[in-house]
Design an enzyme around this catalytic site. Sequence first.
Site, PDB file in Angstrom:
ATOM      1  N   HIS A 184      -7.492  -1.665   4.032  1.00  0.00           N
ATOM      2  CA  HIS A 184      -7.578  -1.551   2.521  1.00  0.00           C
ATOM      3  C   HIS A 184      -7.301  -2.755   1.890  1.00  0.00           C
ATOM      4  CE1 HIS A 184      -6.492   0.462  -1.140  1.00  0.00           C
ATOM      5  NE2 HIS A 184      -7.092   1.418  -1.173  1.00  0.00           N
ATOM      6  N   ASN A 214      -9.670  13.409  -2.681  1.00  0.00           N
ATOM      7  CA  ASN A 214      -8.970  13.073  -1.450  1.00  0.00           C
ATOM      8  C   ASN A 214      -7.901  14.216  -1.210  1.00  0.00           C
ATOM      9  OD1 ASN A 214     -10.043  10.524  -0.704  1.00  0.00           O
ATOM     10  ND2 ASN A 214      -8.526   9.657  -2.282  1.00  0.00           N
ATOM     11  N   GLU A 261      -4.851   0.519   9.920  1.00  0.00           N
ATOM     12  CA  GLU A 261      -4.857   1.791   9.375  1.00  0.00           C
ATOM     13  C   GLU A 261      -5.140   2.887  10.641  1.00  0.00           C
ATOM     14  OE1 GLU A 261      -7.052   2.541   5.779  1.00  0.00           O
ATOM     15  OE2 GLU A 261      -7.303   0.228   5.769  1.00  0.00           O
ATOM     16  N   LYS A 319      -2.883  12.270  -1.581  1.00  0.00           N
ATOM     17  CA  LYS A 319      -4.188  12.936  -0.963  1.00  0.00           C
ATOM     18  C   LYS A 319      -3.941  14.334  -0.267  1.00  0.00           C
ATOM     19  CE  LYS A 319      -5.359   7.999  -0.227  1.00  0.00           C
ATOM     20  NZ  LYS A 319      -4.236   7.419  -1.062  1.00  0.00           N
ATOM     21  N   SER A 345     -10.209   4.624   5.098  1.00  0.00           N
ATOM     22  CA  SER A 345     -10.941   5.652   3.946  1.00  0.00           C
ATOM     23  C   SER A 345     -12.254   5.664   3.668  1.00  0.00           C
ATOM     24  CB  SER A 345     -10.199   4.995   2.744  1.00  0.00           C
ATOM     25  OG  SER A 345     -10.361   3.883   2.345  1.00  0.00           O
ATOM     26  N   HIS A 351      -4.685   8.404   4.912  1.00  0.00           N
ATOM     27  CA  HIS A 351      -5.629   9.380   4.939  1.00  0.00           C
ATOM     28  C   HIS A 351      -5.618  10.332   6.059  1.00  0.00           C
ATOM     29  CE1 HIS A 351      -8.135   8.057   1.551  1.00  0.00           C
ATOM     30  NE2 HIS A 351      -7.678   6.900   1.814  1.00  0.00           N
ATOM     31  N   ASP A 365      -0.870   2.076   8.261  1.00  0.00           N
ATOM     32  CA  ASP A 365      -1.076   3.040   7.060  1.00  0.00           C
ATOM     33  C   ASP A 365      -1.858   4.160   7.543  1.00  0.00           C
ATOM     34  OD1 ASP A 365      -2.537   3.929   4.830  1.00  0.00           O
ATOM     35  OD2 ASP A 365      -2.709   1.899   3.855  1.00  0.00           O
TER      36      ASP A 365
END
Length: 400
Positions: A138, A48, A182, A243, A186, A214, A211
């Site tokens: 997640h 990541n 999110e 990440k 991910s 990423h 969230d």
Amino acid sequence: MSIFDSLFAQELDRAVQRQTRRRLRTTAAPRGGRVTFEGRDVVDFSSNDYLSLAGHPLLAERVAEWTARHGAGARASRLVSGNLDLHLAVEAKLARFKGTEAALLFASGWQANAAVLPALLRLPGQGDPLVFCDRLNHASLHHGCQAAGVRQIRFRHNDLDHLDALLAERAGQPGPRLIVTESVFSMDGDRTDVAALCRVAERHGAFVYLDEAHATGVLGPRGAGLASLGDGRVDLAMGTFSKAMGGFGAYVAGSRQLCDYLVNTCSGFIYTTALPPPVLAAIDAALDLVPGMERERQRLAGLGDGLRRALADQGLETGASSTQIVPAVVGEAGAALALSDGLRERGLLAVAIRPPTVPAGTSRLRIALSAAHDEEDVGRLVRAIADLRTQAASASGGRS
């Protein structure tokens, strides 16, 4: 020996039969999109480290400098004697980066989600909360809801019309509304329409928990994530430094009252040792670098677009991916493992993701691109996937 060893062995045997047994494998010497994996030098399409900051000299220099000056550990939790001036300075810089009143540091993304959600969902005097969660959130977000003892109301993945309908159905019920989702997912590499999400939240008076693990560093203005697209309606943005930011740790960004409330109620903040100076140094350096890395973000986006087109030409499903995360969905766990193993033999690391991380029948290679990759790296990966799939199809046809 443990008295449960026979039970552990039985469960591990069952995992082998399901082709879901996991084992730790050793990497060494990461460098610019490459890594030594179990003794073999490979192009790394699994990490990541999206902006290739983990090995950036500025992060290493600042870590060395702050470690020499401030030591290796924070010595205590922040509410005891571990609240260093460094924590306050990094949090202030982070809040400016995110465009919020305040920010609060946490040890990891998992810890933040697992600890912050229970603190929010036990807010006294508001009645039982109604928590609306994307089905593909997640595991740490699901865990946080479970730890709070609340029942999730799950909406179809990224289906904001479904979310709107679920909220409308419960318009007459008491209790605060929270939407938990999110900005970038991910395993699928797709993103939430944050502006539309916030319009739904506005209509129903719902708190938005986003969230950004990423997205932080990669997407949004100056790489600050997608929360800013919500025009001030994202109540809490959580993200990580492990990440694209190249280090470790996590954050919550939002109002001053929110962060002060968490300092007083969030067990994962109260009862854990503060982040140490070397970790803070890496965060601080990344916050200096990331806003100016627009060229790297553009290259990353271009590599993702090209990879999706090439995989689609092979008939491989990449879903709604629109980011640096590109899933190559192959179906069964065994097929994903075989493809991953074949790539590794050719010096390419793309790890197979299997149930329960993804739904049954959707095992995949999760291809994570980095700004350190170039078009030749991606082209080599595409050609190898095509060749291995052709070989597998021929072998399968020969057996039948």
